[in-house]
Design a protein around this motif. Structure first.
Motif: not given
Length: 526
Positions: A410-425
């Motif tokens: 349940g802790g992974l059921r999120y539509h988005g991602m941390a903006p900083l992780i997205s940026h690093v990715y």
């Protein structure tokens, strides 16, 4: 079992002397240290000197024999555990070391970069400053450090039995965060968030939670600082995991299933789908709505935002020193991702060292196949919640009204991602994969039977990816060092294991049509 005599050596130490000729190491291995994480925190270390075992303690403080101390004392005696390290006294901010800074959050109405005053109705001033800071290190308040001592530093453990089971030449290590009072990494940020709110005179805090690790952590932290706490828990998890709800209530929190009829956002969802399983996006909307309409109430978030990821870096800072104790450098670092706080907490300090050229590990995020924001989402500005009440954030998203299937993580059921992780990715400093839940639970069973720890459903994704990597090493003969984030135990998730063991667990996947429909509603920001 060898006999012991207890002698008060001086005002600052206790001397335990074996009555037989057995070695100190044999005697220490038989000393039972019962877990008690709620006694007064102190700094304690085990020192082995000749035939004596000395438990040193600070003067004027009760000796703390807690679960965290038990783990650290065993670490001094077992080669597959790291030796004790000091708790970091600063959090690390990765943004300071990035040559390309992440895009700023935008005001949802003007599409202009958000200003500090735009967030003041939701967060205390110090957290707003941390959200935007470019400083490399932020001092951890002494009051927070004293509470961290209840369970930190956490152990780094070599999974030798899992290595043997897999017959792999790889060396597998896991950083275990399950020894905290709430059983996960979440108190690392819950405690400072509660502290800063209480320091600024806030009376009530509200939040969302999925599986309940975050909600129980904030309830725990709020109880320490005299705050009232109200939690909206995703309905699917609310019913799946009643004991996490009871944990929150034990620590004094009010808990509501989300969507609820207590908010405009919740009622709107229930009107369209009375049996909605809920989502983290919906629960965020409800909590933010309540915070915005009550002056004495602030909102707390358990993942996604910069200040949350900042607080979690105590994990990676400890782990760097612990890996040095082992004389190891990780070749692969693996962690699960939902909003990203656990993954960032372990990986960001290692990314710093990678940017310096000191190490060059592969850093791999693992997400559920049913909610693959990094691997299947788009990198765009979107709301962090379903109702569109939060600022717009540049992140990998499946669309803010995407409601994932009710997987057990349940802790992974999120539509988005941390903006900083997205940026690093996007900058190429990490990679991402997705894994279905049956493979994850298969790995969890192997891990539990080899290492003795029953993992929460969320880190089973990291375990499954670690097993994949270890088996590749078996094929190639490479003796890679694999470091895994083990963010919490699964003692309150046993209904999920029950379904798996009965053969009732099924793999749930996302619907391409459902995602296309959700992505069509993502705001167009030029």
């Amino acid at each position: 079992m060898c006999g012991l005599s207890l002698t008060l050596k001086n005002s600052n130490s206790l001397l335990l002397i074996p009555n037989s000729a057995k070695s100190c190491k044999e005697m220490a291995s038989q000393l039972l240290l019962p877990p008690n994480p709620f006694t007064r925190p102190v700094s304690a270390k085990v020192f082995l000197t000749g035939d004596d075992l000395i438990l040193k303690r600070k003067s004027n403080q009760a000796t703390r024999v807690s679960n965290g101390f038990s783990l650290r004392s065993k670490a001094a005696l077992r080669s597959n555990h790291s030796s004790s390290v000091e708790i970091p006294n600063q959090w690390y901010n990765l943004i300071a070391d990035l040559s390309v800074k992440p895009p700023p959050p935008l005001h949802p109405k003007t599409f202009e970069p958000i200003k500090p005053e735009d967030l003041s109705h939701l967060f205390p001033n110090e957290l707003i400053k941390q959200e935007a800071t470019l400083e490399r290190f932020i001092d951890i308040p002494e009051e927070v450090l004293e509470i961290y001592k209840l369970w930190r530093p956490t152990p780094l453990i070599r999974a030798k039995r899992l290595e043997k089971l897999l017959q792999t030449p790889a060396r597998i290590y896991f950083k275990y965060e399950g020894g905290s009072p709430a059983g996960s990494h979440k108190p690392n940020t819950a405690v400072p968030q509660a502290y800063y709110n209480a320091k600024e005179g806030v009376k009530n805090v509200v939040t969302e939670t999925g599986a309940g690790q975050w909600g129980s952590s904030l309830a725990f932290a709020s109880s320490l600082f005299g705050l009232d706490c109200e939690v909206w828990q995703v309905a699917n998890s609310y019913h799946q995991k009643p004991y996490r709800r009871l944990m929150m209530q034990t620590w004094g929190a009010k808990v509501h299933p989300s969507p609820s009829d207590l908010t405009v956002a919740g009622r709107k969802i229930l009107e369209s789908d009375p049996s909605s399983p809920g989502s983290l996006g919906i629960a965020i909307s409800e909590a933010v709505e309540v915070a915005a309409r009550n002056e004495d109430t602030k909102y707390c978030l358990g993942s996604v935002l910069n200040h949350v990821l900042l607080h979690q870096t105590v994990i990676g800072e400890e782990c760097i020193k612990q890996m040095e104790d082992f004389g190891e450098t990780p070749d692969v670092i693996i962690g699960c991702t939902g909003g990203g706080s656990n993954f960032a907490g372990l990986s960001f300090p290692f990314i710093r060292e990678k940017l310096k050229g000191n190490i060059n590990p592969v850093i791999r995020a693992v997400e559920p196949s049913a909610c693959p924001s990094l691997t299947k989402g788009v990198y765009a500005y979107d709301f962090g919640d379903t109702a569109g009440l939060t600022p717009l954030m540049k992140m990998h998203t499946l669309g803010h009204d995407f409601i994932p299937d009710p997987i057990h993580a349940g802790g992974l059921r999120y539509h988005g991602m941390a903006p900083l992780i997205s940026h690093v990715y996007e900058q190429g400093f990490m990679e991402a994969i997705s894994i279905p839940q049956i493979e994850c639970f298969q790995g969890a069973i192997q891990f539990a039977r080899a290492e003795g720890i029953i993992p929460a459903p969320e880190p089973t994704h990291a375990i499954a990816a670690t097993i994949r990597e270890a088996l590749r090493c078996k094929e190639t003969g490479e003796a890679k060092v694999i470091l895994m984030a083990m963010c919490g135990h699964g003692h309150f998730d046993l209904s999920s294991y029950d379904k798996y063991l009965k053969g009732e667990l099924v793999d749930l996947s996302f619907s391409e049509e459902k995602i296309r429909e959700s992505l069509s509603k993502v705001p167009h920001v030029l």
